[in-house]
Design an enzyme around this catalytic site. Structure first.
Site, PDB file in Angstrom:
ATOM      1  N   HIS A   9       0.827  -1.212   0.000  1.00 26.31           N
ATOM      2  CA  HIS A   9       0.000   0.000   0.000  1.00 26.31           C
ATOM      3  C   HIS A   9       0.861   1.262   0.000  1.00 26.31           C
ATOM      4  CE1 HIS A   9       0.987   0.823   4.210  1.00 26.31           C
ATOM      5  NE2 HIS A   9       0.843  -0.480   4.419  1.00 26.31           N
ATOM      6  N   GLU A  87      -1.469  -6.933   7.388  1.00 24.18           N
ATOM      7  CA  GLU A  87      -0.135  -6.714   7.928  1.00 24.18           C
ATOM      8  C   GLU A  87       0.090  -7.632   9.130  1.00 24.18           C
ATOM      9  OE1 GLU A  87       2.876  -6.298   7.972  1.00 24.18           O
ATOM     10  OE2 GLU A  87       3.125  -4.142   7.627  1.00 24.18           O
TER      11      GLU A  87
END
Length: 249
Positions: A9, A87
């Site tokens: 990202h 994550e």
């Protein structure tokens, strides 16, 4: 021969503030939006198109993917979301400033927490408000399996089965795949694909919003991998990521 694209990202608000983020659902910064847009434009210039995308359930990866797809004029593209691409969970470090944490515990200890393979950060304690058990995006995740912290080995243990059972069949069917995820979920996948040792994985840093191409043989073993951006750009971006966990001099 198969080809996939991996994409971390764009810069998030806590990337900018140099905070451990993990499963905290923070947004992109203005710079992060621009990074995602530039990634989409780069993919378009290089002639890439996709049939299916995979991402996490966290907004920074979702927004990055949507911006990229907008640049590719492909907002219609099917997208599959999974917490398994989230994550790595940073436990009790989530929300703490990385440099301040390094000043308190030492650069070496923070490097171990950030980059080692099998040593997790301190875990969240039961009752901590950061344990968002009731979040509907984790409805399929039993409370007993909800992470309170993770090392990279734990992240590998959830990413690789998802790769093998969900993503691989789509690749083998001939679909062109884009995976928009996070620094450590991508490190977990790259470790598996490239057979990187537990020790060497410490040195792998994934820059934000830089498309990483993997060319795979018929057995899905990497033939080669490369970023689309030039080497100097990637080297500088990787160095910036590596320096995030150091105390300020």
């Amino acid at each position: 021969m198969y080809k996939i694209v991996l994409l971390r990202h764009g810069e998030s608000t806590w990337n900018k503030e140099n905070r451990f983020t993990g499963w905290t659902d923070v947004d992109l910064t203005e710079l992060g939006v621009g990074e995602a847009r530039a990634a989409g434009q780069l993919l378009k210039r290089e002639g890439y198109s996709f049939d299916l995308a995979f991402t996490s359930v966290l907004k920074r990866a979702n927004k990055t993917l949507n911006i990229v797809l907008e640049e590719l004029d492909a907002l219609w593209l099917p997208v599959e979301h999974s917490w398994r691409l989230n994550e790595r969970h940073y436990g009790a470090l989530q929300g703490l400033n990385k440099a301040e944490t390094a000043a308190k515990f030492g650069d070496d200890q923070v490097l171990v927490w950030r980059r080692s393979y099998d040593i997790p950060p301190p875990a969240l304690e039961e009752g901590d408000e950061r344990l968002n058990y009731d979040d509907p995006r984790y409805g399929s995740l039993p409370r007993a399996r909800f992470p309170r912290t993770e090392c990279l080995a734990d992240t590998v243990a959830r990413v690789v089965p998802y790769w093998e059972t969900v993503i691989v069949p789509q690749i083998l069917s001939g679909r062109r795949i884009l995976i928009a995820a996070h620094g450590n979920s991508l490190r977990a996948l790259i470790k598996y694909l490239d057979g990187i040792s537990d020790g060497d994985i410490v040195g792998l840093n994934i820059p934000t919003a830089q498309p990483l191409v993997y060319e795979l043989d018929v057995n899905l073993k990497p033939v080669k991998s490369y970023y689309l951006a030039d080497e100097d750009t990637i080297r500088a971006a990787q160095a910036a990521v590596a320096g995030q966990g150091k105390a300020k001099g």
